[in-house]
Design a protein around this motif. Structure first.
Motif, PDB file in Angstrom:
ATOM      1  N   SER A  37     -40.221   7.746 -49.959  1.00 43.87           N
ATOM      2  CA  SER A  37     -38.715   8.182 -50.371  1.00 43.87           C
ATOM      3  C   SER A  37     -38.379   7.813 -51.717  1.00 43.87           C
ATOM      4  O   SER A  37     -37.281   8.040 -52.120  1.00 43.87           O
ATOM      5  CB  SER A  37     -37.985   8.058 -49.197  1.00 43.87           C
ATOM      6  N   GLY A  38     -39.243   6.709 -52.065  1.00 40.68           N
ATOM      7  CA  GLY A  38     -38.948   6.130 -53.652  1.00 40.68           C
ATOM      8  C   GLY A  38     -38.093   4.835 -53.572  1.00 40.68           C
ATOM      9  O   GLY A  38     -37.733   4.245 -54.531  1.00 40.68           O
ATOM     10  N   ARG A  39     -37.767   4.517 -52.210  1.00 36.38           N
ATOM     11  CA  ARG A  39     -36.993   3.197 -52.125  1.00 36.38           C
ATOM     12  C   ARG A  39     -37.914   1.914 -52.102  1.00 36.38           C
ATOM     13  O   ARG A  39     -39.227   2.351 -51.660  1.00 36.38           O
ATOM     14  CB  ARG A  39     -36.141   3.089 -50.856  1.00 36.38           C
ATOM     15  N   PHE A  40     -37.650   0.787 -52.272  1.00 34.81           N
ATOM     16  CA  PHE A  40     -38.454  -0.508 -52.385  1.00 34.81           C
ATOM     17  C   PHE A  40     -38.377  -1.150 -50.914  1.00 34.81           C
ATOM     18  O   PHE A  40     -37.334  -1.301 -50.717  1.00 34.81           O
ATOM     19  CB  PHE A  40     -37.702  -1.370 -53.392  1.00 34.81           C
ATOM     20  N   VAL A  41     -39.696  -1.487 -50.497  1.00 28.56           N
ATOM     21  CA  VAL A  41     -39.651  -2.042 -49.232  1.00 28.56           C
ATOM     22  C   VAL A  41     -40.393  -3.257 -49.075  1.00 28.56           C
ATOM     23  O   VAL A  41     -41.717  -3.423 -49.931  1.00 28.56           O
ATOM     24  CB  VAL A  41     -40.342  -1.156 -48.158  1.00 28.56           C
ATOM     25  N   LYS A  79     -42.943  -2.017 -60.509  1.00 24.70           N
ATOM     26  CA  LYS A  79     -44.262  -1.568 -60.627  1.00 24.70           C
ATOM     27  C   LYS A  79     -44.793  -0.889 -59.176  1.00 24.70           C
ATOM     28  O   LYS A  79     -45.769  -0.179 -58.979  1.00 24.70           O
ATOM     29  CB  LYS A  79     -44.980  -2.570 -60.764  1.00 24.70           C
ATOM     30  N   TYR A  80     -44.349  -1.500 -58.169  1.00 18.55           N
ATOM     31  CA  TYR A  80     -44.467  -1.052 -56.668  1.00 18.55           C
ATOM     32  C   TYR A  80     -43.246  -0.795 -56.158  1.00 18.55           C
ATOM     33  O   TYR A  80     -42.165  -1.121 -56.074  1.00 18.55           O
ATOM     34  CB  TYR A  80     -45.073  -2.222 -56.192  1.00 18.55           C
ATOM     35  N   ARG A  81     -43.504   0.166 -54.960  1.00 16.04           N
ATOM     36  CA  ARG A  81     -42.464   0.529 -54.096  1.00 16.04           C
ATOM     37  C   ARG A  81     -42.605  -0.447 -52.684  1.00 16.04           C
ATOM     38  O   ARG A  81     -41.685  -0.125 -51.880  1.00 16.04           O
ATOM     39  CB  ARG A  81     -42.428   2.068 -53.601  1.00 16.04           C
ATOM     40  N   HIS A  82     -43.675  -0.985 -52.683  1.00 18.86           N
ATOM     41  CA  HIS A  82     -43.969  -1.869 -51.246  1.00 18.86           C
ATOM     42  C   HIS A  82     -44.590  -2.948 -51.558  1.00 18.86           C
ATOM     43  O   HIS A  82     -45.702  -2.785 -51.971  1.00 18.86           O
ATOM     44  CB  HIS A  82     -44.489  -0.953 -50.245  1.00 18.86           C
ATOM     45  N   VAL A 112     -33.732  -4.545 -53.277  1.00 17.59           N
ATOM     46  CA  VAL A 112     -34.372  -4.297 -51.823  1.00 17.59           C
ATOM     47  C   VAL A 112     -33.623  -3.264 -51.062  1.00 17.59           C
ATOM     48  O   VAL A 112     -32.416  -3.376 -50.716  1.00 17.59           O
ATOM     49  CB  VAL A 112     -34.519  -5.642 -51.286  1.00 17.59           C
ATOM     50  N   SER A 113     -34.487  -2.128 -50.936  1.00 20.59           N
ATOM     51  CA  SER A 113     -33.765  -1.103 -49.798  1.00 20.59           C
ATOM     52  C   SER A 113     -34.006  -1.500 -48.349  1.00 20.59           C
ATOM     53  O   SER A 113     -32.982  -1.088 -47.545  1.00 20.59           O
ATOM     54  CB  SER A 113     -34.501   0.314 -50.288  1.00 20.59           C
TER      55      SER A 113
END
Length: 262
Positions: A37-41, A79-82, A112-113
């Protein structure tokens, strides 16, 4: 149904997985869905996990110094979403986790999401009970997901089938070697010294009954879910039936309100 919808996950959630086998698989499945979804995990553990593959996590950050870990994490959020965090590499391909206090610090970062924590170990078994030091649930956890495999219904209470069977035996007042019923598992999940031991009072608790991948296992899963809900635990309003290794892990949601949503 997506995991995010089934679990009603909100922005900023800290999610802790406890209980039997399947936690790592579910953790990375949920992380992929949330990151898409584009959030950071962030995924991590407060115990130990097997080192994830590049398919499971785009970046594994292993660092014993927490301040250095935080700096490196912030350097990579664009750079990363996860990203998966661990404090050190152990033998046999395992990773040592981070402290619950670090999880609290991570949750305070605006970048941080979501944070997903494997907060328990079960040596791959479908059923377990915690020892005095388990599970290690961060106090800012907003959602606890206790897991159990549906194959545990009808198991003999032995070390081959159950992790820490002697503790299960004591909690259930069930002799070693006896058959574990759905009622016994429901009791073990909801007991304050059982699988959800140490869950914060403010957290939602949504059990995930795993290994629902055969048509004949679905009725057993529904029966177990009903027995869990019948225990009346105030933090448990629904139970998810699913298969952690499926691309879409949710098979069915059983709730107090309407008994079944699929």
């Amino acid at each position: 149904m997506k995991l995010k919808e089934a679990l009603d996950i909100k922005l900023g959630e800290v999610i802790s997985l406890v209980g039997g086998g399947g936690k790592t698989t579910l953790m990375f499945s949920l992380a992929r869905e949330l990151a898409s979804s584009g959030r950071f995990v962030i995924t991590t553990t407060t115990t130990k996990i097997l080192e994830p593959s590049s398919v499971e996590t785009p970046l594994l950050l292993v660092e014993a110094d927490e301040e250095k870990m935080l700096r490196t994490l912030l350097h990579n959020v664009d750079k990363y979403r996860h990203i998966t965090l661990a404090s050190e590499k152990l033998s046999l391909g395992k990773l040592n986790g981070v402290s619950p206090e670090l999880v609290v610090k991570l949750a305070e970062l605006e970048q941080v999401s979501y944070i997903i924590v494997e907060a328990d170990g079960a040596a791959g078994k479908s059923l377990k009970a915690p020892n005095p030091t388990e599970p290690v649930i961060p106090h800012n956890t907003s959602l606890v997901i206790p897991m159990v495999g549906i194959d545990a219904v009808g198991y003999r209470l032995t070390k081959e089938n159950v992790f820490r069977p002697e503790i299960v035996s004591k909690l259930l007042k069930l002799p070693l070697g006896e058959v574990v019923s759905a009622e016994a598992i429901a009791f073990l999940i909801t007991h304050p010294q059982g699988i959800i031991k140490g869950s914060p009072i403010q957290a939602r608790i949504i059990p995930f009954i795993n290994k629902i991948d055969l048509e004949e296992s679905l009725p057993k899963g529904r029966e177990l879910a009903s027995k869990i809900l019948a225990m009346g635990h105030p933090q448990i309003k629904q139970v998810i039936l699913g298969q952690a290794r499926f691309p879409e892990p949710v098979v069915e949601v059983i709730s107090r309100r309407d008994q079944r949503l699929s």
